[in-house]
Design a protein around this motif. Sequence first.
Motif, PDB file in Angstrom:
ATOM      1  N   SER A   1       0.453  -0.893  -0.099  1.00  0.00           N
ATOM      2  CA  SER A   1      -0.204   0.170   0.089  1.00  0.00           C
ATOM      3  C   SER A   1       0.895   1.335   0.177  1.00  0.00           C
ATOM      4  CB  SER A   1      -1.202  -0.285   1.162  1.00  0.00           C
ATOM      5  OG  SER A   1      -0.184  -0.203   2.283  1.00  0.00           O
TER       6      SER A   1
ATOM      7  N   GLY B   1       4.165   0.670  -3.259  1.00  0.00           N
ATOM      8  CA  GLY B   1       3.141   1.109  -4.703  1.00  0.00           C
ATOM      9  C   GLY B   1       3.577   2.600  -5.454  1.00  0.00           C
TER      10      GLY B   1
ATOM     11  N   ASN C   1      -0.986  -9.764  -7.122  1.00  0.00           N
ATOM     12  CA  ASN C   1      -1.595  -8.810  -5.543  1.00  0.00           C
ATOM     13  C   ASN C   1      -2.146  -8.377  -7.019  1.00  0.00           C
ATOM     14  OD1 ASN C   1      -2.220  -5.676  -4.734  1.00  0.00           O
ATOM     15  ND2 ASN C   1      -1.322  -7.439  -2.981  1.00  0.00           N
TER      16      ASN C   1
ATOM     17  N   THR D   1      -2.892  -5.040  -7.006  1.00  0.00           N
ATOM     18  CA  THR D   1      -2.344  -3.464  -7.197  1.00  0.00           C
ATOM     19  C   THR D   1      -1.503  -3.628  -7.786  1.00  0.00           C
ATOM     20  OG1 THR D   1      -3.600  -2.553  -5.330  1.00  0.00           O
ATOM     21  CG2 THR D   1      -1.762  -1.569  -5.784  1.00  0.00           C
TER      22      THR D   1
ATOM     23  N   LYS E   1      -9.161  -1.993  -1.113  1.00  0.00           N
ATOM     24  CA  LYS E   1      -8.631  -2.628  -2.128  1.00  0.00           C
ATOM     25  C   LYS E   1      -7.799  -1.846  -3.129  1.00  0.00           C
ATOM     26  CE  LYS E   1     -10.241  -5.426  -6.198  1.00  0.00           C
ATOM     27  NZ  LYS E   1     -11.340  -5.915  -6.956  1.00  0.00           N
ATOM     28  N   GLU E   2      -8.173  -0.556  -3.082  1.00  0.00           N
ATOM     29  CA  GLU E   2      -7.074   0.189  -4.225  1.00  0.00           C
ATOM     30  C   GLU E   2      -6.390   0.151  -3.484  1.00  0.00           C
ATOM     31  OE1 GLU E   2     -10.603   3.193  -5.929  1.00  0.00           O
ATOM     32  OE2 GLU E   2      -9.411   3.883  -3.893  1.00  0.00           O
TER      33      GLU E   2
ATOM     34  N   GLY F   1      -3.986  -2.098  -1.520  1.00  0.00           N
ATOM     35  CA  GLY F   1      -3.805  -3.439  -2.161  1.00  0.00           C
ATOM     36  C   GLY F   1      -3.851  -4.270  -0.508  1.00  0.00           C
TER      37      GLY F   1
END
Length: 330
Positions: A213, A216, A235, A237, A295-296, A298
């Motif tokens: 998270s 990224g 993953n 993401t 979810k965005e 990760g």
Amino acid sequence: MAHSPIRTARRSLLRAALALAAAFALPPALAQDNPPVRLIVGYAAGGPVDQGARLVAVALSRELGGPVLVENKPGANATLAGSEVVRARPDGLTLFFAASPTITISPNVMARMPFDPARDLAPVAPVLSYYNVLVANNDEPFRTTRELVAYAKANPGRLSYGSAGVGGSNHLGMLLFAKRSGIALNHIPYKGNAPAMTDLIGGQIDLMMDIISTAGTYIAAGKVRPIAVTSPQRNATLPEVPTLAESGIAGLEGFDVGGWYGIYGPKDLPAAKVESLNRAITAALAQPALAKRLKELGYDEWTGAPQKLAERAAKERALWSTVTQGIVVD
């Protein structure tokens, strides 16, 4: 005046949490229905654990019909925060938003662990799980796990990696990776992931594992090079980044090392209160806006009964006991 990429990323994470908080703001009348719940976090504001806690808190406040206030109490591998919850009245108004290292790693490495998580805390609910991504400085000559391992074996002692500190999850994750792949890496501990990432970008260290998270952001900006994720599957993401297990290297089959966040209360929290809090937390995590945002970032959905949290904690505490031999944190 230019801002560092670390500071910019932290501000972005905090802005996202505040924006979601505004979206979930309670009407004044509703906010007065129930007393505030204190959600204690063992890390400073702006980091990934604080980010997760703030996102969950604003959704949980709607389920409880009253404010959920995040309080940051950093220090001592988050055991200062845990100790405050251990000492709190078992009324459900003081809860610990715990990251897995405090529950599963610290008991194995701390010379003076102030409490026993398995004995002194009541598991309330799993919240979410996450995985790390192994990243490298852009100037390194390797791009894959297989190339990294080959380079490390040809240049023993050449590569260094950073971590958030001795005994942290990214320290031990790298240690386990090195042990299973048969390479030697130099560990450089920092006081948090952010300064380690700064030095990775600057070339002072070569590698590190960081939570997807947060890492990224730097991957997307081209600041660091992703090598592999530590999850058993890719993953969503970072779909182009392979898993460590995909490398085909002996010892890395089934590599599955991640972390999680869970909510705990004092050990004497009544069963009925645990049950009601568990229902509220599960419902909060199902709210579409929160589920979408997590979810965005990760994170993986991870909900269920308190026993599910207790069982995973016990399993991982046993795993890390085999990796942490000889590691002591004062």
